[in-house]
Design a protein around this motif. Structure first.
Motif, short mmCIF file in Angstrom:
data_model
loop_
_atom_site.label_atom_id
_atom_site.label_comp_id
_atom_site.label_asym_id
_atom_site.label_seq_id
_atom_site.Cartn_x
_atom_site.Cartn_y
_atom_site.Cartn_z
N ARG A 1 2.66 83.18 1.06
CA ARG A 1 2.40 84.46 1.74
C ARG A 1 3.69 85.05 2.32
NH1 ARG A 1 -1.55 80.96 4.34
NH2 ARG A 1 -3.53 81.06 3.19
N GLY A 2 4.82 84.42 2.01
CA GLY A 2 6.09 84.91 2.52
C GLY A 2 6.35 84.53 3.96
N ARG A 3 5.67 83.47 4.44
CA ARG A 3 5.82 83.04 5.83
C ARG A 3 6.52 81.69 5.88
NH1 ARG A 3 4.25 87.73 8.52
NH2 ARG A 3 2.12 88.32 7.96
N ALA A 4 7.12 81.40 7.02
CA ALA A 4 7.75 80.10 7.24
C ALA A 4 7.68 79.76 8.72
CB ALA A 4 9.20 80.11 6.78
N LEU B 1 4.90 81.23 13.86
CA LEU B 1 5.32 82.15 12.83
C LEU B 1 5.87 83.38 13.53
CD1 LEU B 1 2.27 82.04 10.36
CD2 LEU B 1 4.33 80.62 10.34
N MET B 2 6.97 83.91 13.01
CA MET B 2 7.63 85.04 13.65
C MET B 2 7.78 86.19 12.65
SD MET B 2 8.49 83.72 16.72
CE MET B 2 9.80 84.77 17.32
N GLN B 3 7.77 87.42 13.17
CA GLN B 3 8.00 88.59 12.32
C GLN B 3 8.68 89.67 13.16
OE1 GLN B 3 4.63 90.03 10.04
NE2 GLN B 3 5.35 92.15 10.16
N LEU C 1 -0.55 88.56 10.41
CA LEU C 1 0.17 87.36 10.86
C LEU C 1 -0.81 86.33 11.40
CD1 LEU C 1 3.03 86.14 11.21
CD2 LEU C 1 2.98 87.00 13.56
N VAL C 2 -1.80 86.77 12.16
CA VAL C 2 -2.81 85.86 12.70
C VAL C 2 -3.59 85.20 11.57
CG1 VAL C 2 -4.96 85.76 14.02
CG2 VAL C 2 -3.01 87.06 14.91
N ALA C 3 -3.99 86.00 10.57
CA ALA C 3 -4.74 85.45 9.45
C ALA C 3 -3.90 84.43 8.68
CB ALA C 3 -5.19 86.57 8.52
N ASP C 4 -2.64 84.75 8.47
CA ASP C 4 -1.77 83.84 7.74
C ASP C 4 -1.49 82.57 8.54
OD1 ASP C 4 -1.64 85.60 5.65
OD2 ASP C 4 0.36 86.38 6.14
N GLY C 5 -1.49 82.69 9.87
CA GLY C 5 -1.19 81.53 10.71
C GLY C 5 -2.40 80.69 11.07
N ALA C 6 -3.60 81.12 10.68
CA ALA C 6 -4.81 80.43 11.10
C ALA C 6 -4.84 78.97 10.65
CB ALA C 6 -6.05 81.18 10.57
N GLU C 7 -4.42 78.71 9.42
CA GLU C 7 -4.45 77.34 8.91
C GLU C 7 -3.45 76.45 9.64
OE1 GLU C 7 -4.52 75.01 4.60
OE2 GLU C 7 -3.62 77.02 4.74
N LEU C 8 -2.28 76.98 9.94
CA LEU C 8 -1.28 76.23 10.70
C LEU C 8 -1.82 75.92 12.08
CD1 LEU C 8 1.61 75.13 11.22
CD2 LEU C 8 2.21 77.45 11.97
#
Length: 222
Positions: free
Chosen positions: A151-154, A187-189, A208-215
């Motif tokens: 998802r382009g996140r780190a 996660l930062m943006q 960002l919240v949706a992408d970070g939910a699993e983490l």
């Protein structure tokens, strides 16, 4: 969306002016500008972003009650500037500002600001079970990181120890050694002024919240 939120050039003019004139007399003379162009639009953004998370993998809540005060606590600081020169607020699972884990943070500054989502500056007692879990469930953590990358996140490493934490020296060569040094799992943006002026910050926060939910679920499952 921008008309609903109310951000404008005056928002950033105020923040720039406060940076250059961080004193009570200036703020008092521009208090109405703060309320109209900064505080109220920021509250509206928190509320809209919270609403945008509804139906997603992680629903967060916030608004006026989760915005931080612009006044600085100068009691134990050498810097006696009375005001922060940026604005911040949280979205949390309960809508309580005192909740600091598994949250989203919105930061509005002259240059734009940033978004963050996750766990910030955990205590050693909180970090130990998380680190143990990363070791014990290494492949699952690898999968979480891989899906974030898709998802382009780190995971940010801005808040990390330089050396391995006490008790984990034997894991210096572990595949996730760099994450065992983390004190925050975020996660930062970065954001631009345009993101606030157009209202894009709302959908960006929800994404960002949706992408970070699993983490967040992995870190919280200890």
């Amino acid at each position: 969306m921008t008309e609903i939120l109310g951000f404008s050039k005056a928002t950033f003019d105020f923040l720039r002016g406060l940076t250059e004139n961080n004193e009570k007399s200036w703020f008092d003379a521009h208090r109405d500008d703060y309320e109209r162009y900064v505080r109220e639009p920021f509250v509206a953004t928190l509320e809209a972003a919270a609403e945008a998370t509804v139906g997603g993998p992680l629903e967060l809540h916030g608004g006026r009650q989760t915005m931080f005060r612009i006044n600085r606590d100068v009691r134990f600081s050498k810097d006696k500037s009375p005001y922060k020169t940026a604005v911040g607020g949280l979205l949390t699972p309960t809508g309580d500002k005192r909740e600091h884990n598994g949250v989203a943070y919105l930061h509005l500054a002259v240059g734009g600001g940033f978004l963050a989502c996750g766990f910030h500056q955990l205590s050693p007692a909180q970090l130990t079970p998380i680190r143990d879990q990363i070791i014990e469930r290494a492949e699952e953590f690898t999968a979480v990181l891989s899906r974030l990358a898709d998802r382009g996140r780190a995971l940010s490493d801005d808040d990390s120890l330089r050396a391995m934490p006490r008790g984990y020296a034997d894991y210096a060569d572990h595949q996730h050694a760099q994450y065992l040094r983390c004190k925050s799992f975020m996660l930062m943006q970065n954001l631009s002024q345009k993101d606030w002026l157009t209202g894009a910050v709302v959908d960006q926060t929800a994404a960002l919240v949706a992408d970070g939910a699993e983490l967040i679920a992995f870190v919280a499952h200890v």
